[in-house]
Scaffold this active site. Structure first.
Site, short mmCIF file in Angstrom:
data_model
loop_
_atom_site.label_atom_id
_atom_site.label_comp_id
_atom_site.label_asym_id
_atom_site.label_seq_id
_atom_site.Cartn_x
_atom_site.Cartn_y
_atom_site.Cartn_z
N ASP A 10 0.87 -1.19 0.00
CA ASP A 10 0.00 0.00 0.00
C ASP A 10 0.89 1.23 0.00
O ASP A 10 2.08 1.15 0.31
CB ASP A 10 -0.90 0.01 1.24
CG ASP A 10 -1.81 1.24 1.28
OD1 ASP A 10 -2.36 1.61 0.22
OD2 ASP A 10 -1.94 1.86 2.35
N SER A 11 0.30 2.38 -0.31
CA SER A 11 1.05 3.62 -0.27
C SER A 11 1.45 3.98 1.16
O SER A 11 2.34 4.79 1.38
CB SER A 11 0.21 4.75 -0.86
OG SER A 11 -1.03 4.82 -0.18
N TYR A 42 -0.54 8.69 -2.57
CA TYR A 42 -0.58 8.42 -4.01
C TYR A 42 -1.82 9.09 -4.63
O TYR A 42 -1.83 9.38 -5.82
CB TYR A 42 -0.69 6.91 -4.26
CG TYR A 42 0.57 6.10 -4.12
CD1 TYR A 42 1.72 6.60 -3.50
CD2 TYR A 42 0.62 4.80 -4.62
CE1 TYR A 42 2.86 5.82 -3.39
CE2 TYR A 42 1.75 4.02 -4.51
CZ TYR A 42 2.87 4.53 -3.89
OH TYR A 42 4.00 3.75 -3.78
N CYS A 73 -4.02 -1.18 -2.22
CA CYS A 73 -4.15 0.28 -2.35
C CYS A 73 -5.04 0.51 -3.56
O CYS A 73 -4.74 0.02 -4.66
CB CYS A 73 -2.77 0.89 -2.58
SG CYS A 73 -2.79 2.65 -2.94
N GLU A 153 -5.44 9.38 9.03
CA GLU A 153 -4.02 9.39 9.45
C GLU A 153 -3.84 10.11 10.78
O GLU A 153 -3.01 9.74 11.60
CB GLU A 153 -3.17 10.10 8.39
CG GLU A 153 -3.05 9.37 7.09
CD GLU A 153 -1.79 8.50 6.99
OE1 GLU A 153 -0.77 8.86 7.57
OE2 GLU A 153 -1.89 7.46 6.31
N CYS A 207 -11.18 3.36 -0.85
CA CYS A 207 -9.87 3.80 -0.39
C CYS A 207 -9.58 3.08 0.92
O CYS A 207 -10.48 2.92 1.76
CB CYS A 207 -9.87 5.31 -0.17
SG CYS A 207 -8.35 5.92 0.62
N HIS A 209 -8.19 3.91 3.55
CA HIS A 209 -8.33 4.67 4.80
C HIS A 209 -9.78 4.79 5.26
O HIS A 209 -10.05 5.07 6.42
CB HIS A 209 -7.78 6.08 4.62
CG HIS A 209 -6.29 6.16 4.66
ND1 HIS A 209 -5.50 5.51 3.75
CD2 HIS A 209 -5.45 6.81 5.50
CE1 HIS A 209 -4.23 5.77 4.02
NE2 HIS A 209 -4.17 6.55 5.08
N1 DGL Z 1 -3.98 3.82 -0.04
C1 DGL Z 1 -4.62 4.84 -0.83
C2 DGL Z 1 -5.85 4.24 -1.52
O1 DGL Z 1 -6.39 3.22 -1.14
C3 DGL Z 1 -5.02 6.03 0.01
C4 DGL Z 1 -3.88 6.86 0.49
C5 DGL Z 1 -3.12 7.57 -0.63
O2 DGL Z 1 -3.67 8.52 -1.20
O3 DGL Z 1 -2.02 7.17 -0.90
O4 DGL Z 1 -6.30 4.79 -2.50
#
Ligand code: DGL
Length: 289
Positions: A10-11, A42, A73, A153, A207, A209
């Site tokens: 993941d990012s 990302y 991600c 976050e 997403c 998060h």
């Molecule tokens: N992990 C990213 C997603 O699921 C969210 C966080 C990011 O923007 O990197 O899209």
């Protein structure tokens, strides 16, 4: 059957919500989780940049002799699955978009489905296309809700600020009354004659998060909209896809090795909330991509 670990990427720490579901679904497996925390987010970046970062991360994980890669991600899945598959030829690579779209199509009664995701995921249209492919009669609306990433976050996923941001983003998507009570409009019932009603009955959390904000989102949209989080369906898709590659000793507990591209301390602190269990900073290895 293979004892090799499953790579999860993941990012940042958001993919730990997917890792948690994977560990629940595949209890005998070993996982290596990589969070590219140095380059998060990302979701605000161009598809080219996301793809470049994601391919680098995938190659780094492949060097740990993984047997499969889960791109946990949404932004990276949307922008770079073909590029990753091309690089890791022969290795199973599973993203989160198809399982999420599939779950949404299955639970939506009316076919009116809303998706919330990062700017990049919404702009790329991957969810919209996947849903439409599975259910051509669906009406899909998508909205970028980038602030949710920062709120999760920061650990501000509950309370008045999170609920106010949720109402800000979701009011027009769900035709909610402007009043701050957040009771939400009821999704329309199926319109006779097969037309898709105007208000979505299903919301995809597109997403990693956003599951953290499920309570605030629920408070904004009311209780009648189905909320789909792709973590559980992705874990099932991984189990089905890996089949005979899974370990034969499911009684063994799963284990995780954590890698991050920046601050193990922050990864451990924020990641513990996403995973729902404590990660010690000393258990997080710092790597460079
Ligand atoms: N992990 C990213 C997603 O699921 C969210 C966080 C990011 O923007 O990197 O899209």
């Amino acid at each position: 059957m293979s004892d090799a670990p499953i790579g999860v990427f993941d990012s940042g720490v958001g993919g730990l919500t997917v890792l948690k579901a994977l560990a629940g679904e595949l209890p005998g497996e070993q996982f290596i989780y990589l969070g590219d925390t140095a380059r998060l987010p990302y979701g605000t970046k161009s598809p080219e940049t996301v793809s470049r970062y994601a391919v680098q991360a995938a190659e780094a994980l492949a060097s740990y002799d993984i047997k499969a890669l889960v791109v946990a991600c949404n932004t990276a899945s949307a922008a770079s699955l073909p590029a990753i598959r091309e690089k890791l030829k022969g290795m199973p690579v599973i993203g989160v978009i198809e399982p999420g779209a599939d779950a949404a199509c299955r639970v939506s009664k009316t076919g009116n489905i809303a998706v919330i995701a990062t700017e990049a995921t919404v702009r790329g249209g991957a969810y919209q296309e996947a849903i439409q492919r599975l259910r051509p009669d669906a009406r899909v609306s998508a909205r970028a809700t980038q602030l949710f990433v920062a709120l999760a976050e920061e650990g501000m996923h509950e309370g008045p600020i999170a609920e106010s941001v949720a109402r800000h983003y979701l009011t027009s998507l769900f035709a909610l009354p402007g009043a701050p009570s957040g009771a939400g409009a009821a999704p329309s019932a199926l319109v006779p004659g097969g037309a898709v009603p105007a208000v979505p009955d299903t919301l995809v959390l597109g997403c990693t998060h956003f599951p953290m904000l499920a309570g605030a989102i629920r408070a904004a949209i009311g209780t009648r909209v189905r909320i789909v989080d792709s973590a559980a369906t992705t874990a099932k898709a991984v189990r089905d896809r890996l089949g005979s590659l899974l370990r034969a000793s499911p009684a063994r507990r799963s284990s995780v090795r954590f890698l991050a591209t920046d601050s193990p301390e922050r990864f451990a602190r924020v990641g513990s909330r996403f995973l729902g269990q404590t990660i010690a900073p000393s258990d997080v290895e710092l790597i460079d991509l």
